[in-house]
Structures are given as structure tokens and as C-alpha cells.
Design a protein around this motif. Structure first.
Motif, PDB file in Angstrom:
ATOM      1  N   LYS A 127       0.752  -1.247  -0.143  1.00 17.84           N
ATOM      2  CA  LYS A 127      -0.033   0.019  -0.265  1.00 17.84           C
ATOM      3  C   LYS A 127       1.126   1.491   0.306  1.00 17.84           C
ATOM      4  N   VAL A 128       0.586   2.523  -0.724  1.00 15.95           N
ATOM      5  CA  VAL A 128       1.125   3.712  -0.599  1.00 15.95           C
ATOM      6  C   VAL A 128       0.250   4.665   0.425  1.00 15.95           C
ATOM      7  N   MET A 129      -0.832   4.734  -0.586  1.00 13.13           N
ATOM      8  CA  MET A 129      -1.915   5.663   0.626  1.00 13.13           C
ATOM      9  C   MET A 129      -3.203   4.766   0.904  1.00 13.13           C
ATOM     10  N   THR A 130      -4.148   4.891   2.342  1.00 16.59           N
ATOM     11  CA  THR A 130      -5.397   4.645   1.884  1.00 16.59           C
ATOM     12  C   THR A 130      -5.914   5.187   1.930  1.00 16.59           C
ATOM     13  N   TYR A 131      -7.473   5.374   1.627  1.00 14.84           N
ATOM     14  CA  TYR A 131      -7.788   6.986   1.493  1.00 14.84           C
ATOM     15  C   TYR A 131      -9.450   7.002   2.468  1.00 14.84           C
ATOM     16  N   SER A 132      -9.823   7.436   3.200  1.00 14.16           N
ATOM     17  CA  SER A 132     -11.258   7.260   3.827  1.00 14.16           C
ATOM     18  C   SER A 132     -12.247   7.687   2.659  1.00 14.16           C
ATOM     19  N   HIS A 133     -13.399   7.403   3.082  1.00 10.28           N
ATOM     20  CA  HIS A 133     -14.482   8.011   2.715  1.00 10.28           C
ATOM     21  C   HIS A 133     -14.468   9.535   1.154  1.00 10.28           C
ATOM     22  N   SER A 134     -14.370   9.619   2.452  1.00  4.93           N
ATOM     23  CA  SER A 134     -14.545  11.490   2.297  1.00  4.93           C
ATOM     24  C   SER A 134     -13.656  11.655   1.222  1.00  4.93           C
ATOM     25  N   GLU A 135     -12.245  11.748   1.736  1.00  6.25           N
ATOM     26  CA  GLU A 135     -11.459  12.272   0.646  1.00  6.25           C
ATOM     27  C   GLU A 135     -11.338  11.543  -0.237  1.00  6.25           C
ATOM     28  N   MET A 136     -12.093   9.936  -0.410  1.00 10.38           N
ATOM     29  CA  MET A 136     -11.558   9.382  -1.742  1.00 10.38           C
ATOM     30  C   MET A 136     -12.750  10.176  -2.370  1.00 10.38           C
ATOM     31  N   ASN A 137     -14.268  10.722  -1.976  1.00  9.92           N
ATOM     32  CA  ASN A 137     -15.157  11.545  -3.063  1.00  9.92           C
ATOM     33  C   ASN A 137     -14.335  12.848  -3.110  1.00  9.92           C
ATOM     34  N   ALA A 140     -12.548  12.157  -6.166  1.00 13.35           N
ATOM     35  CA  ALA A 140     -13.181  12.133  -6.902  1.00 13.35           C
ATOM     36  C   ALA A 140     -13.507  12.882  -8.161  1.00 13.35           C
ATOM     37  N   VAL A 141     -14.337  13.842  -7.684  1.00 15.16           N
ATOM     38  CA  VAL A 141     -14.401  15.244  -7.673  1.00 15.16           C
ATOM     39  C   VAL A 141     -13.537  15.831  -8.381  1.00 15.16           C
ATOM     40  N   ALA A 142     -12.171  16.197  -7.712  1.00 15.95           N
ATOM     41  CA  ALA A 142     -11.428  16.939  -8.428  1.00 15.95           C
ATOM     42  C   ALA A 142     -10.449  16.673  -9.507  1.00 15.95           C
ATOM     43  N   GLY A 148      -6.487   6.612  -8.964  1.00 23.27           N
ATOM     44  CA  GLY A 148      -4.893   6.071  -9.694  1.00 23.27           C
ATOM     45  C   GLY A 148      -4.968   8.419  -8.553  1.00 23.27           C
ATOM     46  N   TYR A 149      -5.412   8.289  -7.435  1.00 20.42           N
ATOM     47  CA  TYR A 149      -5.244   9.468  -7.341  1.00 20.42           C
ATOM     48  C   TYR A 149      -4.004   9.893  -6.536  1.00 20.42           C
ATOM     49  N   LEU A 150      -3.131   9.153  -6.148  1.00 21.74           N
ATOM     50  CA  LEU A 150      -2.139   9.518  -6.020  1.00 21.74           C
ATOM     51  C   LEU A 150      -0.893  10.569  -6.277  1.00 21.74           C
ATOM     52  N   LYS A 151      -1.019  10.914  -7.489  1.00 17.14           N
ATOM     53  CA  LYS A 151      -0.566  11.602  -8.317  1.00 17.14           C
ATOM     54  C   LYS A 151      -1.848  13.681  -7.418  1.00 17.14           C
ATOM     55  N   ALA A 152      -2.977  13.463  -7.366  1.00 17.20           N
ATOM     56  CA  ALA A 152      -4.122  14.657  -7.624  1.00 17.20           C
ATOM     57  C   ALA A 152      -3.553  14.435  -6.084  1.00 17.20           C
ATOM     58  N   TYR A 153      -3.625  13.734  -4.938  1.00 20.04           N
ATOM     59  CA  TYR A 153      -3.254  13.694  -3.208  1.00 20.04           C
ATOM     60  C   TYR A 153      -2.028  14.486  -3.058  1.00 20.04           C
ATOM     61  N   LYS A 155      -0.661  16.448  -5.061  1.00 21.02           N
ATOM     62  CA  LYS A 155      -0.563  17.919  -6.082  1.00 21.02           C
ATOM     63  C   LYS A 155      -1.378  19.136  -5.092  1.00 21.02           C
ATOM     64  N   LEU A 156      -2.373  18.010  -4.492  1.00 27.18           N
ATOM     65  CA  LEU A 156      -3.818  19.175  -3.765  1.00 27.18           C
ATOM     66  C   LEU A 156      -3.564  19.285  -1.892  1.00 27.18           C
ATOM     67  N   PHE A 157      -2.808  18.239  -1.649  1.00 27.61           N
ATOM     68  CA  PHE A 157      -2.445  18.304  -0.720  1.00 27.61           C
ATOM     69  C   PHE A 157      -0.787  18.170   0.520  1.00 27.61           C
ATOM     70  N   ILE A 158       0.163  17.690  -0.317  1.00 22.21           N
ATOM     71  CA  ILE A 158       1.613  17.319   0.593  1.00 22.21           C
ATOM     72  C   ILE A 158       2.382  18.075  -0.249  1.00 22.21           C
ATOM     73  N   LYS A 159       2.673  18.423  -2.077  1.00 22.39           N
ATOM     74  CA  LYS A 159       2.514  19.939  -2.276  1.00 22.39           C
ATOM     75  C   LYS A 159       2.140  20.924  -1.677  1.00 22.39           C
ATOM     76  N   LYS A 160       0.862  20.710  -1.310  1.00 22.66           N
ATOM     77  CA  LYS A 160       0.427  22.288  -1.102  1.00 22.66           C
ATOM     78  C   LYS A 160       1.744  22.784   0.555  1.00 22.66           C
ATOM     79  N   GLU A 161       1.669  21.919   1.523  1.00 28.62           N
ATOM     80  CA  GLU A 161       2.101  21.685   2.910  1.00 28.62           C
ATOM     81  C   GLU A 161       3.889  22.084   2.517  1.00 28.62           C
ATOM     82  N   ALA A 162       4.346  21.775   1.972  1.00 30.41           N
ATOM     83  CA  ALA A 162       5.361  22.131   1.682  1.00 30.41           C
ATOM     84  C   ALA A 162       6.125  23.167   1.176  1.00 30.41           C
TER      85      ALA A 162
END
Length: 163
Positions: A127-137, A140-142, A148-153, A155-162
Motif C-alpha cells: 500500500k502507498v495510501m489509504t483514503y477515507s470515504h470523504s477523501e476518496m469522494n 473523485a470530484v477533483a 489513480g489518486y496518488l498524483k492528485a493527492y 499535488k492537492l495536499f502534500i505539495k501545498k503543505e511544503a
């Protein structure tokens, strides 16, 4: 090391991801991040999770070959407490991007087991990442996709924090 001797269980996708991070300079930070997160997990047969087995079997007509992201997404969407997981599976001796599920710490793979009829307990999963129902949704919208959300996750959450 010759190719036939390559064993993902020994080498792990960590070295694979580290190698990719050096080859793909545009996304090197993404793959380096994944290499830090990747961990081996044991996948069990759906039958060994009796609390959800009947619910999974009711969805079986929705599952399709070569649609692991959609299959895992559907399971997480329809069964309470099931989360969506992205990582890798060792099916042919190399790490293949794959989506599967987890329920109360028990990992299972409807695509491998119920669609491809594999003995998933003999395969190797990471596993690389486990998504909650909320994160998954949200993802999916984004992205407008089932997975195939690893790249989107990243960019949206990790890169922003850095930044």
C-alpha cells in the motif's frame, strides 16, 4: 541481478519508486514521497471477512477486469467501514499500480480474487495510501475518475503543505 531473480517481496517497490524518481525529473518529488510511504500488506480472501463478505458478493456484477480502481471505489462507496487503498500488486514479478480495499485492518482485492480468480493470499501487495470515504469522494470530484489518486493527492495536499 537477472530479471527472473527479481522478487518484489525482497526488493520492494521502494527501490522501484526511488529509481523512477530519478528517471522522471518532472515528478521526482512525487515518486520519492511514495517511496517513503510504501509498505507491505497481507491480502486475505473476502471469505475471511464475514462481516462484509455478503455485501461484497452482492456487488460482484459491477466488477470488471482491468478496472481495479473502479472496482475498489465501488466497494468503498457501497460498504460502510471499507476504505479505498492504492499501491502495488506483484502479479508478474514487477510492481503494478493497483487499487484494493481494507476493512478493519484486513486488506482484500475484489479484482484479483473475484474477477481474475487469483489466489490473492499468494500474491504480494504494497500500500502507498489509504483514503477515507470523504477523501476518496473529494478526489473523485477533483479528478473526474474512480482512482489513480496518488498524483492528485500529492499535488492537492502534500505539495501545498511544503510550499
Amino acid at each position: 541481478m537477472n530479471c527472473s531473480a527479481f522478487n518484489i517481496a525482497e526488493e520492494s517497490p521502494k527501490s522501484h519508486l526511488e529509481m523512477i524518481s530519478k528517471l522522471y525529473t518532472g515528478d521526482s518529488d512525487l515518486y520519492a514521497w511514495q517511496a517513503k510511504l510504501v509498505t507491505a500488506v497481507k491480502v486475505v480472501s473476502v471469505e475471511k471477512i464475514p462481516e462484509i463478505a455478503n455485501d461484497v458478493y452482492r456487488l460482484i456484477k459491477m466488477f470488471q477486469a482491468k478496472q481495479c480502481y473502479q472496482n475498489a471505489y465501488q466497494v468503498a462507496s457501497h460498504i460502510s467501514g471499507v476504505e479505498y487503498v492504492e499501491g502495488f500488486a506483484d502479479i508478474v514479478g514487477i510492481p503494478i499500480d493497483h487499487a484494493f480495499n481494507v476493512y478493519k485492518g484486513q486488506y482484500f482485492d475484489v479484482t484479483g480474487e473475484l474477477v481474475l480468480k487469483r489466489e490473492v493470499e499468494k500474491d504480494v501487495y504494497f500500500k502507498v495510501m489509504t483514503y477515507s470515504h470523504s477523501e476518496m469522494n473529494k478526489l473523485a470530484v477533483a479528478t473526474g475518475t474512480y482512482g489513480g489518486y496518488l498524483k492528485a493527492y500529492y499535488k492537492l495536499f502534500i505539495k501545498k503543505e511544503a510550499a
